[in-house]
Every structure is written in C-alpha cells, then in structure tokens.
Design a protein around this motif. Structure first.
Motif, mmCIF file in Angstrom:
data_model
loop_
_atom_site.group_PDB
_atom_site.id
_atom_site.type_symbol
_atom_site.label_atom_id
_atom_site.label_comp_id
_atom_site.label_asym_id
_atom_site.label_seq_id
_atom_site.Cartn_x
_atom_site.Cartn_y
_atom_site.Cartn_z
ATOM 1 N N ASP A 33 5.313 -14.148 24.286
ATOM 2 C CA ASP A 33 5.634 -12.744 24.564
ATOM 3 C C ASP A 33 6.743 -12.260 23.643
ATOM 4 O O ASP A 33 7.808 -12.867 23.544
ATOM 5 C CB ASP A 33 6.073 -12.584 26.016
ATOM 6 C CG ASP A 33 4.954 -12.918 26.993
ATOM 7 O OD1 ASP A 33 3.786 -12.782 26.604
ATOM 8 O OD2 ASP A 33 5.255 -13.316 28.130
ATOM 9 N N LEU A 37 2.471 -11.455 21.012
ATOM 10 C CA LEU A 37 2.016 -10.277 21.754
ATOM 11 C C LEU A 37 3.185 -9.365 22.083
ATOM 12 O O LEU A 37 4.274 -9.834 22.424
ATOM 13 C CB LEU A 37 1.355 -10.705 23.070
ATOM 14 C CG LEU A 37 0.175 -11.661 23.002
ATOM 15 C CD1 LEU A 37 -0.228 -12.084 24.405
ATOM 16 C CD2 LEU A 37 -1.006 -11.012 22.274
ATOM 17 N N ASP A 38 2.946 -8.058 22.009
ATOM 18 C CA ASP A 38 3.886 -7.073 22.541
ATOM 19 C C ASP A 38 3.405 -6.733 23.949
ATOM 20 O O ASP A 38 2.502 -5.917 24.134
ATOM 21 C CB ASP A 38 3.913 -5.823 21.666
ATOM 22 C CG ASP A 38 4.845 -4.749 22.233
ATOM 23 O OD1 ASP A 38 5.565 -5.039 23.213
ATOM 24 O OD2 ASP A 38 4.847 -3.634 21.697
ATOM 25 N N ASN A 39 4.000 -7.388 24.918
ATOM 26 C CA ASN A 39 3.593 -7.179 26.312
ATOM 27 C C ASN A 39 4.603 -6.341 27.070
ATOM 28 O O ASN A 39 4.630 -6.361 28.309
ATOM 29 C CB ASN A 39 3.402 -8.528 27.009
ATOM 30 C CG ASN A 39 4.718 -9.243 27.237
ATOM 31 O OD1 ASN A 39 5.647 -9.099 26.445
ATOM 32 N ND2 ASN A 39 4.793 -10.025 28.307
ATOM 33 N N SER A 40 5.436 -5.588 26.366
ATOM 34 C CA SER A 40 6.531 -4.868 27.024
ATOM 35 C C SER A 40 6.030 -3.844 28.040
ATOM 36 O O SER A 40 6.601 -3.707 29.129
ATOM 37 C CB SER A 40 7.425 -4.194 25.981
ATOM 38 O OG SER A 40 6.681 -3.327 25.141
ATOM 39 N N MET A 43 4.548 -5.742 31.033
ATOM 40 C CA MET A 43 5.630 -6.359 31.796
ATOM 41 C C MET A 43 6.369 -5.313 32.624
ATOM 42 O O MET A 43 6.687 -5.548 33.799
ATOM 43 C CB MET A 43 6.575 -7.078 30.837
ATOM 44 C CG MET A 43 7.638 -7.912 31.506
ATOM 45 S SD MET A 43 8.470 -9.024 30.332
ATOM 46 C CE MET A 43 9.160 -7.830 29.179
ATOM 47 N N GLN A 69 14.578 -12.580 28.703
ATOM 48 C CA GLN A 69 13.228 -12.905 28.259
ATOM 49 C C GLN A 69 13.216 -14.227 27.496
ATOM 50 O O GLN A 69 14.105 -14.531 26.714
ATOM 51 C CB GLN A 69 12.671 -11.793 27.367
ATOM 52 C CG GLN A 69 11.171 -11.865 27.183
ATOM 53 C CD GLN A 69 10.600 -10.567 26.639
ATOM 54 O OE1 GLN A 69 11.316 -9.605 26.419
ATOM 55 N NE2 GLN A 69 9.304 -10.546 26.412
ATOM 56 N N SER A 94 0.138 -8.415 36.065
ATOM 57 C CA SER A 94 0.120 -8.562 34.606
ATOM 58 C C SER A 94 -1.317 -8.662 34.097
ATOM 59 O O SER A 94 -1.648 -8.135 33.029
ATOM 60 C CB SER A 94 0.917 -9.800 34.191
ATOM 61 O OG SER A 94 2.293 -9.626 34.467
ATOM 62 N N THR A 101 -1.074 -4.491 26.660
ATOM 63 C CA THR A 101 -0.496 -5.443 25.711
ATOM 64 C C THR A 101 -1.210 -5.352 24.370
ATOM 65 O O THR A 101 -2.424 -5.140 24.326
ATOM 66 C CB THR A 101 -0.601 -6.875 26.276
ATOM 67 O OG1 THR A 101 0.254 -6.981 27.413
ATOM 68 C CG2 THR A 101 -0.219 -7.922 25.253
ATOM 69 N N SER A 125 5.870 -21.357 25.813
ATOM 70 C CA SER A 125 5.987 -20.067 26.498
ATOM 71 C C SER A 125 6.693 -20.194 27.830
ATOM 72 O O SER A 125 6.532 -21.184 28.552
ATOM 73 C CB SER A 125 4.585 -19.481 26.726
ATOM 74 O OG SER A 125 4.651 -18.299 27.505
ATOM 75 N N LYS A 127 5.787 -18.444 30.207
ATOM 76 C CA LYS A 127 4.698 -18.341 31.160
ATOM 77 C C LYS A 127 4.259 -19.744 31.599
ATOM 78 O O LYS A 127 4.527 -20.740 30.928
ATOM 79 C CB LYS A 127 3.492 -17.654 30.503
ATOM 80 C CG LYS A 127 3.552 -16.145 30.374
ATOM 81 C CD LYS A 127 2.285 -15.653 29.696
ATOM 82 C CE LYS A 127 2.043 -14.171 29.901
ATOM 83 N NZ LYS A 127 3.095 -13.317 29.363
#
Length: 234
Positions: A33, A37-40, A43, A69, A94, A101, A125, A127
């Motif tokens: 993240d 990936l841009d998961n802002s 999230m 983060q 999510s 994302t 990660s 995650k």
C-alpha cells in the motif's frame, strides 16, 4: 507525509552508496500500500465506515492511521485505543471499495521486466497474507511475485525487520544483493533493521525520511532502471 511532487521537485536520482554501484540487485522486496497501489481513497472510506459501524462518534482518527501506515492494522487499532472489531469490518469494506484503488503507473510493466531479468520479487505488507494476495490478484499483479509475506506470517510486523528477514530467508539471496522499496517510515526502519538498502517510493504520498544514504525514485521505471543497470554492470 509529503507529496511526491513537493519532495522531489528539482531532485535527481541519488546514487547507491559509494562502492555499491557494481553490486547486483538480485532481490527486490516491495511494500504494497502506497508503493504498488494507491489505496488512499479505499482506506479512507473503509476506515470511516468501519469506525461508525463499531460505535465511533464524530470523525474517525484517519490521519492517525495514515501516520502509522506500514504497521499491522491490528497494532494500529491498539495504539489508537480502537476496538479490534474494526479489523474485520475494515477488511470487508476495503474489498467493497477496492475499485477506488489504483496501481502505480507502469507497475505491471516494471514488475514483468524485473521478473524477466531474473530478479526475485517479494511483498512485505502490513496486510495479512490473504488480503495482500487478494488485492494483488484483483489487479492481475500476483503473478509477478515469488513470495508474499503478510503481518500474520511473523511475530512482529513492521517497523520490526521480521517480514524483511523472512523474505530474504525464503529467497535465499544475500542481504547485500537485496533492496526494499516502500513509502513509509516503518518500511525504512524494517529495511534498516534487516541491514539492507532502502529505496523510497515517491510517486504517491510518502514519508519524509532524513537519511542521505537512501535512494529516492520518482516512478517505478526509475526503480527498474536502477535494478537492471546494476545487474548489467556486474
């Protein structure tokens, strides 16, 4: 956190520390993240809704999440005094909002080039392993990685070096031939703890790290060029 544009305006690609340019990069460990990936947006929406579902009142402490983060989500909840029931809610939401994302521009091409050049590719990660595998598969990126290490695979998540050391051990590649790329201070500390070089990904929001020895790259293509030039020079 600072924007890539602000941090890198006028900057040039730093050089690997003296005496290391002739060393091959045989193994790249990626944060997920904020790097791949841009998961802002995902999230933000998932966290806000999970906060409300679990009895939160008013605005969620989302900025506090962002500042931490890279760490395991459960650890962040404990630090913020939030109920652990938010973790399954956040995971479910999510997935619901995964299409908010976006992968980094060109990341698939870069991963394919690195893989074709024989570079071993790992994920470390915050995650869980299953969540990391799911989101990579969703964006058709899982096929490029030789190993996925999640926060549930080790005793201590980032900023401890456990995940990085696990990647190195499974790859069977020396630390001196390995780099880690990430966007967060926790990634940097994990790399330092494992005694490997760190590359700061600056194409999304990223930490401001005060260390003249780190490498900063402004696009995945710069990372590819750095890795493959080093490989070719050996």
């Amino acid at each position: 956190m600072v924007s890539a544009e602000a941090a890198c305006r006028g900057a040039t690609l730093p050089v690997i520390a003296a005496g290391r340019r002739d060393r091959a990069i045989d193994h790249v460990i990626f944060d997920l993240d904020g790097t791949i990936l841009d998961n802002s947006r995902t999230m933000r929406r998932a966290f806000d809704e999970a906060f409300q579902e679990c009895g939160g009142i008013g605005d969620s402490p989302f900025p506090e999440l962002v500042s931490r983060q890279g760490q395991p989500f459960g650890m962040i909840l404990e630090q913020l005094g939030l109920p652990l029931a938010m973790e399954p809610a956040f995971s479910r939401l999510s997935r619901r909002y995964v299409d908010l994302t976006c992968p980094a521009k060109g990341i698939g091409e870069v991963l394919a080039d690195l893989q074709n050049a024989g570079v071993s590719l790992s994920i470390a990660s915050g995650k869980s392993r299953s969540r990391a595998r799911w989101v990579l598969e969703h964006f058709d990126l899982l096929k490029y990685f030789h190993r996925i290490i999640g926060s549930d695979d080790v005793a201590n998540g980032k900023p401890a070096p456990d995940m990085v050391l696990r990647c190195i051990g499974e790859a069977g590649i020396a630390p001196r031939d390995t780099v880690m790329i990430g966007d967060a201070h926790a990634d940097y500390l994990a790399a330092r703890g494992a005694k490997i070089r760190f590359v700061l990904a600056t194409w999304f929001q990223h930490a401001n790290i005060d260390d003249n020895e780190i490498i900063a790259v402004q696009s995945p293509f710069e990372l590819r060029d750095l890795a493959l030039v080093s490989v070719k020079s050996c």
